[in-house]
Motif scaffolding. Structure first.
Motif, mmCIF file in Angstrom:
data_model
loop_
_atom_site.group_PDB
_atom_site.id
_atom_site.type_symbol
_atom_site.label_atom_id
_atom_site.label_comp_id
_atom_site.label_asym_id
_atom_site.label_seq_id
_atom_site.Cartn_x
_atom_site.Cartn_y
_atom_site.Cartn_z
ATOM 1 N N ARG A 70 31.257 -10.325 -17.187
ATOM 2 C CA ARG A 70 31.353 -11.012 -15.903
ATOM 3 C C ARG A 70 30.888 -10.056 -14.813
ATOM 4 O O ARG A 70 30.609 -8.890 -15.062
ATOM 5 N N SER A 71 30.869 -10.523 -13.581
ATOM 6 C CA SER A 71 30.437 -9.684 -12.463
ATOM 7 C C SER A 71 31.354 -8.475 -12.265
ATOM 8 O O SER A 71 30.922 -7.437 -11.795
ATOM 9 N N GLU A 72 32.636 -8.616 -12.646
ATOM 10 C CA GLU A 72 33.570 -7.498 -12.494
ATOM 11 C C GLU A 72 33.518 -6.522 -13.669
ATOM 12 O O GLU A 72 34.243 -5.536 -13.684
ATOM 13 N N GLY A 73 32.659 -6.780 -14.638
ATOM 14 C CA GLY A 73 32.484 -5.861 -15.761
ATOM 15 C C GLY A 73 32.831 -6.503 -17.095
ATOM 16 O O GLY A 73 33.086 -7.698 -17.184
ATOM 17 N N VAL A 74 32.869 -5.678 -18.117
ATOM 18 C CA VAL A 74 33.175 -6.136 -19.470
ATOM 19 C C VAL A 74 34.694 -6.164 -19.651
ATOM 20 O O VAL A 74 35.385 -5.212 -19.308
ATOM 21 N N ARG A 107 52.751 -29.886 -31.910
ATOM 22 C CA ARG A 107 51.378 -29.932 -31.394
ATOM 23 C C ARG A 107 50.920 -28.515 -31.079
ATOM 24 O O ARG A 107 51.740 -27.640 -30.856
ATOM 25 N N SER A 108 49.611 -28.336 -31.053
ATOM 26 C CA SER A 108 49.058 -27.014 -30.766
ATOM 27 C C SER A 108 48.310 -27.008 -29.449
ATOM 28 O O SER A 108 47.636 -27.984 -29.103
ATOM 29 N N GLY A 109 48.425 -25.926 -28.746
ATOM 30 C CA GLY A 109 47.671 -25.700 -27.527
ATOM 31 C C GLY A 109 46.991 -24.352 -27.626
ATOM 32 O O GLY A 109 47.185 -23.623 -28.602
ATOM 33 N N TYR A 110 46.180 -24.048 -26.641
ATOM 34 C CA TYR A 110 45.545 -22.735 -26.650
ATOM 35 C C TYR A 110 45.540 -22.131 -25.263
ATOM 36 O O TYR A 110 45.654 -22.816 -24.255
ATOM 37 N N LEU A 111 45.417 -20.818 -25.252
ATOM 38 C CA LEU A 111 45.425 -20.037 -24.030
ATOM 39 C C LEU A 111 44.320 -19.004 -24.160
ATOM 40 O O LEU A 111 44.188 -18.367 -25.196
ATOM 41 N N VAL A 112 43.509 -18.859 -23.108
ATOM 42 C CA VAL A 112 42.433 -17.875 -23.106
ATOM 43 C C VAL A 112 42.743 -16.837 -22.035
ATOM 44 O O VAL A 112 42.986 -17.183 -20.884
ATOM 45 N N MET A 113 42.754 -15.574 -22.451
ATOM 46 C CA MET A 113 42.992 -14.470 -21.532
ATOM 47 C C MET A 113 41.724 -13.634 -21.458
ATOM 48 O O MET A 113 41.132 -13.309 -22.478
ATOM 49 N N ARG A 114 41.298 -13.299 -20.235
ATOM 50 C CA ARG A 114 40.191 -12.360 -20.037
ATOM 51 C C ARG A 114 40.798 -11.116 -19.415
ATOM 52 O O ARG A 114 41.248 -11.142 -18.274
ATOM 53 N N GLY A 115 40.862 -10.060 -20.187
ATOM 54 C CA GLY A 115 41.606 -8.884 -19.755
ATOM 55 C C GLY A 115 43.080 -9.248 -19.756
ATOM 56 O O GLY A 115 43.611 -9.687 -20.767
ATOM 57 N N MET A 116 43.724 -9.100 -18.625
ATOM 58 C CA MET A 116 45.139 -9.465 -18.503
ATOM 59 C C MET A 116 45.333 -10.704 -17.629
ATOM 60 O O MET A 116 46.448 -10.990 -17.208
#
Length: 104
Positions: free
Chosen positions: A57-61, A79-88
């Motif tokens: 991303r613009s803020e780095g890897v 049921r299942s859900g999902y969560l996406v984390m980029r860094g913290m």
């Protein structure tokens, strides 16, 4: 020189492990809070890592982690859900429910 490389590798491995544990704790708290707000039951009180990759991303890897979690509506079924984390930071959270059920 090989001793220095081995020490560097062990330090890198230790950092990765601590970073992963911290991200998992944050993801678990986010899921608990989101389930409580939607009046859902957060099952097993944990998240499971499904995918790990890099995000440019613009803020780095940053490390991009995809977690899966289980929840229940009214205590019946699973049921299942999902969560996406980029860094913290949270990038995406989905319960896989119809829009009106998620917004309520």
């Amino acid at each position: 020189m090989s001793n220095l490389l081995a020490v560097f590798f062990l330090l890198l491995l230790g950092w990765f492990w601590l970073d992963t544990m911290r991200a998992r704790e944050i993801a678990t708290e986010i899921c608990k809070t989101a389930c409580r707000q939607r009046e859902l039951q957060f099952l097993d009180q944990t998240v499971a890592l499904r995918r790990l990759g890099l995000a440019w991303r613009s803020e780095g890897v940053r490390l991009r982690r995809v977690y899966r979690f289980d929840f229940s509506e009214e205590g019946v079924g699973r049921r299942s859900g999902y969560l996406v984390m980029r860094g913290m930071t949270l990038e995406d959270l989905s319960f896989g429910l119809p829009a009106q059920a998620q917004d309520a």
